[in-house]
Motif scaffolding. Sequence first.
Motif, short mmCIF file in Angstrom:
data_model
loop_
_atom_site.label_atom_id
_atom_site.label_comp_id
_atom_site.label_asym_id
_atom_site.label_seq_id
_atom_site.Cartn_x
_atom_site.Cartn_y
_atom_site.Cartn_z
N LEU A 1 5.60 17.34 10.52
CA LEU A 1 5.39 17.68 8.95
C LEU A 1 6.47 17.49 8.12
N LEU A 2 6.60 16.64 7.28
CA LEU A 2 7.51 16.45 6.16
C LEU A 2 7.15 16.96 4.80
N VAL A 3 8.02 17.97 4.17
CA VAL A 3 7.52 18.45 2.66
C VAL A 3 8.73 17.99 1.75
N GLY A 4 8.29 17.56 0.71
CA GLY A 4 9.01 17.51 -0.49
C GLY A 4 8.78 18.13 -1.56
N VAL A 5 9.73 18.65 -2.56
CA VAL A 5 9.34 19.29 -3.79
C VAL A 5 9.85 18.77 -4.77
N PHE A 6 9.13 18.52 -5.74
CA PHE A 6 9.42 17.76 -6.90
C PHE A 6 9.20 18.46 -8.29
N ARG A 7 10.10 18.48 -9.12
CA ARG A 7 10.03 19.15 -10.46
C ARG A 7 10.27 18.18 -11.50
N GLY A 8 9.50 18.32 -12.58
CA GLY A 8 9.37 17.33 -13.64
C GLY A 8 8.55 16.25 -13.61
N VAL A 9 7.32 16.43 -12.68
CA VAL A 9 6.36 15.54 -12.35
C VAL A 9 5.12 15.86 -13.10
N SER A 10 4.24 14.97 -13.58
CA SER A 10 3.17 15.27 -14.23
C SER A 10 2.11 16.17 -13.51
N THR A 11 1.80 17.34 -14.11
CA THR A 11 0.94 18.17 -13.31
C THR A 11 -0.61 18.02 -13.44
N THR A 12 -0.98 17.14 -14.30
CA THR A 12 -2.25 16.27 -14.30
C THR A 12 -2.55 15.06 -13.61
N ASN A 13 -1.51 14.09 -13.36
CA ASN A 13 -1.57 12.85 -12.64
C ASN A 13 -0.15 12.80 -11.93
N PRO A 14 -0.16 13.41 -10.90
CA PRO A 14 1.30 13.17 -10.22
C PRO A 14 1.54 11.97 -9.65
N LEU A 15 0.50 11.34 -9.34
CA LEU A 15 0.67 9.87 -8.86
C LEU A 15 0.37 9.00 -9.73
N ASP A 16 1.63 8.06 -9.92
CA ASP A 16 1.51 7.14 -11.24
C ASP A 16 0.37 5.92 -10.97
N ILE A 17 0.58 5.37 -9.59
CA ILE A 17 -0.59 4.42 -9.33
C ILE A 17 -0.90 4.87 -7.76
N SER A 18 -2.09 4.13 -7.61
CA SER A 18 -2.29 4.15 -5.92
C SER A 18 -1.24 3.88 -5.03
N PRO A 19 -1.01 4.65 -4.19
CA PRO A 19 -0.11 4.48 -3.07
C PRO A 19 -0.11 3.02 -2.28
N GLN A 20 0.94 2.37 -1.99
CA GLN A 20 0.78 1.23 -1.15
C GLN A 20 1.05 1.48 0.25
N VAL A 21 0.46 0.83 0.99
CA VAL A 21 0.57 1.25 2.54
C VAL A 21 0.66 -0.46 3.23
N GLU A 22 1.48 -0.26 4.37
CA GLU A 22 1.62 -1.27 5.41
C GLU A 22 1.27 -0.65 6.94
N TYR A 23 0.78 -1.31 7.51
CA TYR A 23 0.54 -0.94 8.86
C TYR A 23 1.20 -2.09 9.88
N TRP A 24 1.87 -1.48 10.85
CA TRP A 24 2.60 -2.16 11.61
C TRP A 24 2.05 -1.94 13.09
#
Length: 217
Positions: free
Chosen positions: A92-115
Amino acid sequence: MSIVYGTNAGAASLPAAVQQGDIVLAAVCGSFNGNAAISLLTSGYTKSEDLHQASSVGAMASNAGIFVKLMGGTPDASVEFAGVGANSMTALLVGVFRGVSTTNPLDISPQVEYWPDNVRTRVPAITPTTPGALVVGVLLGSSVYVSGAYGAIPAPTGFTSIARQSSHNPTGNAHVSAGMYSKPWTGGTSPASNYVLGYNSGTAPSSISVALALRPK
C-alpha cells in the motif's frame, strides 16, 4: 507505506499533519497468481482504477487499485487494506495532497499502460486541462522472485518520490515492487517518462503504469 503477505490485512499511517480538505491517494499493489480483488478496509474511499495484468512466467499477475478520499473534519489516522490472496505480496502506497479540488480531484481520466513479460515500466503520457495540475505516477511490478534480483522501482527523471516499496514473500515466488511519484504540470502533454527498471532478473514479470492529474482548487 505498508506491505503484507497472503490474505493478511495491513495498515499505513497517515501523516499527523493531515487536515480537513486534504486529498488522500491510496494505491494498493499486489503480486498474485491470478486476477485478484483489490480492496481497502477503511471506509470513505472511492475506487478510481481496478487494474490487472498477467505474466506468462509463473502466472504472476500484477493487480492494482487506485483509491481517492477527501478528508473530513476528523481526518483518518491510517488506511487499512486487505491482502489479495494466498502466497501473494500486497503493498500500500499513500500520498496526501493539499490544495487539490475537493469536488473534482482528478483533472482528467487516468492514463494506464500494461506491460506483460517486460522488466521496464514508465509513467504514461497525460494531458491535464487545468493550470497548476500535479502529475502523479503509480508504477507496479510483479515477478517471480530470484535470489538477489529484487528491488524498489526508482523515480523516473523529473519526478519526486512520494513512496516506494519492495518485498518478496517468505515462502513462495510472489514479489511486488511499487512506487508513487509526482511532478508539477507545466502545460501541454506531460510526456511519457523514461523507462525505469523494477527488476534485474531474467524472468518475465508483468507491470502496470498509471498517470493521474490532480486538479488544483
